[in-house]
Enzyme design. Structure first.
Site, PDB file in Angstrom:
ATOM      1  N   GLU A  98       0.847  -1.198   0.000  1.00 24.97           N
ATOM      2  CA  GLU A  98       0.000   0.000   0.000  1.00 24.97           C
ATOM      3  C   GLU A  98       0.881   1.246   0.000  1.00 24.97           C
ATOM      4  OE1 GLU A  98      -2.387   1.579  -0.754  1.00 24.97           O
ATOM      5  OE2 GLU A  98      -4.039   1.513   0.682  1.00 24.97           O
ATOM      6  N   ASP A  99       0.376   2.308  -0.588  1.00 24.86           N
ATOM      7  CA  ASP A  99       1.151   3.557  -0.634  1.00 24.86           C
ATOM      8  C   ASP A  99       1.228   4.218   0.736  1.00 24.86           C
ATOM      9  OD1 ASP A  99      -1.557   4.205  -0.601  1.00 24.86           O
ATOM     10  OD2 ASP A  99      -1.504   5.475  -2.381  1.00 24.86           O
ATOM     11  N   ASP A 102      -3.318   5.791   6.632  1.00 28.23           N
ATOM     12  CA  ASP A 102      -3.753   7.052   7.226  1.00 28.23           C
ATOM     13  C   ASP A 102      -4.668   6.708   8.411  1.00 28.23           C
ATOM     14  OD1 ASP A 102      -4.191   9.865   7.266  1.00 28.23           O
ATOM     15  OD2 ASP A 102      -5.946   9.666   6.004  1.00 28.23           O
ATOM     16  N   LEU A 107      -6.755  -0.418   4.860  1.00 32.99           N
ATOM     17  CA  LEU A 107      -5.924  -1.593   5.089  1.00 32.99           C
ATOM     18  C   LEU A 107      -6.646  -2.613   5.968  1.00 32.99           C
ATOM     19  CD1 LEU A 107      -3.203  -2.205   3.942  1.00 32.99           C
ATOM     20  CD2 LEU A 107      -2.160  -1.401   6.060  1.00 32.99           C
ATOM     21  N   PHE A 151      -0.791  16.092   3.989  1.00 32.44           N
ATOM     22  CA  PHE A 151      -1.321  15.438   2.798  1.00 32.44           C
ATOM     23  C   PHE A 151      -0.214  15.426   1.761  1.00 32.44           C
ATOM     24  CE2 PHE A 151      -3.762  14.414  -0.909  1.00 32.44           C
ATOM     25  CZ  PHE A 151      -4.654  13.479  -0.404  1.00 32.44           C
ATOM     26  N   ASP A 158      -1.912  10.682  -5.149  1.00 35.08           N
ATOM     27  CA  ASP A 158      -2.563  11.756  -5.890  1.00 35.08           C
ATOM     28  C   ASP A 158      -3.347  12.692  -4.977  1.00 35.08           C
ATOM     29  OD1 ASP A 158      -4.672   9.770  -5.303  1.00 35.08           O
ATOM     30  OD2 ASP A 158      -5.926  11.080  -6.531  1.00 35.08           O
ATOM     31  N   ARG A 164       0.521  12.206  -9.435  1.00 38.01           N
ATOM     32  CA  ARG A 164       1.025  10.839  -9.258  1.00 38.01           C
ATOM     33  C   ARG A 164       2.390  10.669  -9.913  1.00 38.01           C
ATOM     34  NH1 ARG A 164      -3.129   7.404  -7.457  1.00 38.01           N
ATOM     35  NH2 ARG A 164      -5.212   7.889  -8.185  1.00 38.01           N
TER      36      ARG A 164
HETATM   37  P1  IMP Z   1      -7.014   5.192   5.147  1.00 39.55           P
HETATM   38  O1  IMP Z   1      -8.084   4.245   4.746  1.00 39.55           O
HETATM   39  O2  IMP Z   1      -7.558   6.392   5.853  1.00 39.55           O
HETATM   40  O3  IMP Z   1      -5.869   4.561   5.913  1.00 39.55           O
HETATM   41  O4  IMP Z   1      -6.436   5.814   3.840  1.00 39.55           O
HETATM   42  C1  IMP Z   1      -5.646   5.111   2.997  1.00 39.55           C
HETATM   43  C2  IMP Z   1      -5.775   5.606   1.581  1.00 39.55           C
HETATM   44  O5  IMP Z   1      -6.080   6.999   1.522  1.00 39.55           O
HETATM   45  C3  IMP Z   1      -4.465   5.445   0.896  1.00 39.55           C
HETATM   46  O6  IMP Z   1      -4.443   4.224   0.216  1.00 39.55           O
HETATM   47  C4  IMP Z   1      -4.420   6.621  -0.050  1.00 39.55           C
HETATM   48  O7  IMP Z   1      -4.978   6.255  -1.271  1.00 39.55           O
HETATM   49  C5  IMP Z   1      -5.281   7.674   0.578  1.00 39.55           C
HETATM   50  N1  IMP Z   1      -4.472   8.680   1.306  1.00 39.55           N
HETATM   51  C6  IMP Z   1      -4.335   8.834   2.636  1.00 39.55           C
HETATM   52  N2  IMP Z   1      -3.522   9.853   2.954  1.00 39.55           N
HETATM   53  C7  IMP Z   1      -3.110  10.362   1.781  1.00 39.55           C
HETATM   54  C8  IMP Z   1      -2.212  11.422   1.431  1.00 39.55           C
HETATM   55  O8  IMP Z   1      -1.608  12.114   2.260  1.00 39.55           O
HETATM   56  N3  IMP Z   1      -2.044  11.639   0.105  1.00 39.55           N
HETATM   57  C9  IMP Z   1      -2.668  10.899  -0.853  1.00 39.55           C
HETATM   58  N4  IMP Z   1      -3.489   9.901  -0.578  1.00 39.55           N
HETATM   59  C10 IMP Z   1      -3.721   9.630   0.730  1.00 39.55           C
HETATM   60 MG    MG Z   2      -4.063   3.835  -1.685  1.00 38.37          MG
END
Ligand code: IMP
Ligand code: MG
Length: 179
Positions: A98-99, A102, A107, A151, A158, A164
């Site tokens: 995963e990138d 957050d 995940l 962010f 993106d 990207r």
């Molecule tokens: P989560 O479900 O809140 O953990 O968010 C995970 C997903 O949100 C990641 O796979 C990203 O695609 C997107 N994301 C979260 N933070 C960022 C950021 O700072 N920049 C870009 N995408 C983000």
């Molecule tokens: Mg992602």
């Protein structure tokens, strides 16, 4: 003006390269003799999955899923599976690539979903981790870089499908949000 002049670099491309080599080495040692299968999360983790795969020195499969939960810089809290993995993962040692983690929502959901498909194990490898934002305690087995609550864009990440292509991780300033 070149893209490099406009964006504040948070993690440069050399730093990314070095850390990904280290992660690849560690994963190669940890998964020796096992049935490693990378599952990259589209679209953000595409460059990371490709580079991590090249840094892994043992045989492994590479597949992708696509999920969506974000709109702009806000998570919606709901995860949608947009594209399933193609290969069966039965009895495989799945490593989700995963990138960024957050809130942990994406995940956590993905680990739960893949576990229903009968793998031998499911672990995660995230390039970036924003621990301050965590709401759901998703497992982070391998992390490239912990980062502050910013962010970020670039290297696959993106903001509204933009940035990207940047070869480094950059912080989005209010000016870019308005662009
Ligand atoms: P989560 O479900 O809140 O953990 O968010 C995970 C997903 O949100 C990641 O796979 C990203 O695609 C997107 N994301 C979260 N933070 C960022 C950021 O700072 N920049 C870009 N995408 C983000
Ligand atoms: Mg992602």
């Amino acid at each position: 003006m070149r893209a490099q002049d406009e964006f504040k670099v948070v993690i440069g491309s050399e730093e990314l390269k070095t850390r990904i080599q280290e992660l690849g080495g560690q994963i190669s040692r940890d998964y020796r003799g096992r049935n490693l299968h990378l599952v990259g999360v589209l679209r953000g983790a595409l460059p990371f999955t490709r580079d991590l795969s090249r840094a892994i020195a043992i045989p492994h499969g590479v597949d992708y899923v696509s999920v969506a939960s974000y709109s702009g810089t806000r998570t919606t809290g709901r995860v949608q599976l947009r594209m399933r993995a193609r290969d069966p993962i039965l009895a495989k040692d799945v490593l989700i690539v995963e990138d960024i983690i957050d809130t942990g929502t994406t995940l956590d959901w993905l680990v739960g979903y893949l576990q229903t498909l009968g793998p031998r194990s499911v672990k995660t490898c995230c390039l970036l981790d924003k621990p301050a934002r965590r709401k759901v305690p998703a497992p982070t087995d391998y992390v490239g870089f912990p980062i502050d609550d910013l962010f970020v864009v670039g290297y696959g990440l993106d903001y509204q499908e933009k940035f990207r292509e940047l070869p480094y991780i950059s912080c989005l300033s209010p000016r870019e949000v308005l662009m």
